[in-house]
Design an enzyme around this catalytic site. Structure first.
Site, PDB file in Angstrom:
ATOM      1  N   GLY A  28       0.810  -1.208   0.000  1.00 50.31           N
ATOM      2  CA  GLY A  28       0.000   0.000   0.000  1.00 50.31           C
ATOM      3  C   GLY A  28       0.844   1.259   0.000  1.00 50.31           C
ATOM      4  O   GLY A  28       2.049   1.228   0.289  1.00 50.31           O
ATOM      5  N   SER A  53      10.496   9.586   8.639  1.00 55.50           N
ATOM      6  CA  SER A  53       9.336  10.479   8.696  1.00 55.50           C
ATOM      7  C   SER A  53       9.805  11.841   9.179  1.00 55.50           C
ATOM      8  O   SER A  53      10.855  11.969   9.827  1.00 55.50           O
ATOM      9  CB  SER A  53       8.291   9.925   9.672  1.00 55.50           C
ATOM     10  OG  SER A  53       7.270  10.874   9.938  1.00 55.50           O
ATOM     11  N   TYR A 105       5.583   6.600  17.857  1.00 54.13           N
ATOM     12  CA  TYR A 105       5.880   6.698  16.432  1.00 54.13           C
ATOM     13  C   TYR A 105       7.115   7.556  16.193  1.00 54.13           C
ATOM     14  O   TYR A 105       8.025   7.162  15.441  1.00 54.13           O
ATOM     15  CB  TYR A 105       4.677   7.276  15.687  1.00 54.13           C
ATOM     16  CG  TYR A 105       4.883   7.389  14.192  1.00 54.13           C
ATOM     17  CD1 TYR A 105       4.881   6.252  13.394  1.00 54.13           C
ATOM     18  CD2 TYR A 105       5.094   8.630  13.586  1.00 54.13           C
ATOM     19  CE1 TYR A 105       5.079   6.344  12.014  1.00 54.13           C
ATOM     20  CE2 TYR A 105       5.292   8.732  12.217  1.00 54.13           C
ATOM     21  CZ  TYR A 105       5.279   7.586  11.437  1.00 54.13           C
ATOM     22  OH  TYR A 105       5.490   7.677  10.080  1.00 54.13           O
ATOM     23  N   SER A 127      10.278   5.787  17.187  1.00 51.74           N
ATOM     24  CA  SER A 127      10.681   4.750  16.233  1.00 51.74           C
ATOM     25  C   SER A 127      11.336   5.362  15.000  1.00 51.74           C
ATOM     26  O   SER A 127      12.292   4.806  14.449  1.00 51.74           O
ATOM     27  CB  SER A 127       9.467   3.902  15.832  1.00 51.74           C
ATOM     28  OG  SER A 127       8.568   4.613  14.997  1.00 51.74           O
ATOM     29  N   LYS A 128      10.837   6.505  14.560  1.00 49.01           N
ATOM     30  CA  LYS A 128      11.396   7.137  13.367  1.00 49.01           C
ATOM     31  C   LYS A 128      12.695   7.898  13.673  1.00 49.01           C
ATOM     32  O   LYS A 128      13.579   7.993  12.819  1.00 49.01           O
ATOM     33  CB  LYS A 128      10.356   8.052  12.722  1.00 49.01           C
ATOM     34  CG  LYS A 128       9.149   7.303  12.163  1.00 49.01           C
ATOM     35  CD  LYS A 128       9.557   6.251  11.134  1.00 49.01           C
ATOM     36  CE  LYS A 128       8.347   5.589  10.471  1.00 49.01           C
ATOM     37  NZ  LYS A 128       8.746   4.599   9.452  1.00 49.01           N
TER      38      LYS A 128
END
Length: 266
Positions: free
Chosen positions: A21, A149, A162, A165-166
């Site tokens: 995706g 990101s 999040y 993690s980035k």
């Protein structure tokens, strides 16, 4: 619109994770158009089959290999790499697009959620990269692109897991790049802001619900916060990933390229 020729990645074999995706999906299609052989993987078998169908409309069976894999499992990671090389030859490029979003306030963040986000966005991705990197070391060549990101460059409200993690992906990219370039292998990352994908829609939807407005209003508000006035498209991110895989990016090492419509300027 693709800006590369069908020769830009000729004779290259690129493994793309998270290809079912969004950014991974569009990257797979673009790389095939650029002449690359591609191995695509993900966990959703139905979406993998749909992607395979689309890719085979643009390329021959000798150019495409599809295999479902759960990156959390060592045997599946190793089997993926082994089968990919068996089918399409040496893996000269890796695109780490697999990942999940999520938004939790610190006081609401549970250990299970933290582990899930950190493991998929960072740990399992790093372990797969390690398996591919060892193969690249044998040839002393290769290019790796990690999907980080904008949240890996600055914190976000409600995005502790999040963003962490980035940030880890960005730090790992920079550190590994220093090791890898000694062997002719380039490692870089892309750092998108809001991209017009399901992951972004989910985040905007959560934010809209919190503010008591509709999803449509939330989308307008998100776009209005971006200097360019719109979300990036998956194709635009795919173009940047593709560039980093080409010889044209031969001296770009350890960078984290922002694709944000100017969001970091505010």
């Amino acid at each position: 619109m693709p800006i590369f020729s069908t020769e830009a990645l000729r004779d290259k074999h690129v493994l793309i994770t998270g290809a079912t995706g969004g950014i991974g999906y569009e990257t797979a299609k673009l790389l095939v158009k650029m002449g690359a052989r591609v191995t695509v993987t993900g966990r959703n078998q139905e979406k993998l089959e749909q992607l395979e169908k689309e890719l085979l409309q643009m390329a021959s069976k000798e150019q495409v290999f599809v295999q479902r894999a759960d990156l959390a499992k060592q045997e599946e990671r190793e089997n993926l790499v082994g089968q990919a090389e068996k089918q399409l030859g040496f893996i000269s490029g890796l695109v780490n697009s697999a990942g999940i979003g999520g938004g939790n306030l610190v006081e609401e963040l549970d250990e299970e959620t933290l582990d899930r986000v950190m493991n998929l966005n960072f740990k399992y991705t790093l372990l797969l990269t390690q398996a591919v990197y060892r193969k690249m070391l044998e040839k002393q060549e290769g290019a790796i692109v990690n999907l980080a990101s904008l949240s890996g460059l600055r914190g976000t409200h409600g995005g502790t897991a999040y963003a962490a993690s980035k940030f880890a992906v960005v730090g790992w990219t920079q550190s590994m790049a220093l090791e890898a370039i000694e062997h002719g292998i380039r490692v870089n990352a892309v750092c998108p802001g809001y991209v017009d994908t399901e992951m972004a829609w989910n985040g905007i939807r959560r934010r809209a619900e919190k503010n008591g407005i509709s999803f449509e209003e939330g989308m307008k508000n998100a776009a209005s916060e971006i200097p360019s006035g719109r979300l990036s498209t998956p194709e635009e991110v795919a173009n940047t990933i593709a560039f980093l895989l080409t010889d044209a990016a031969g001296n770009i090492v350890g960078e984290s390229l922002k694709i944000s419509g100017g969001s970091v300027m505010r």
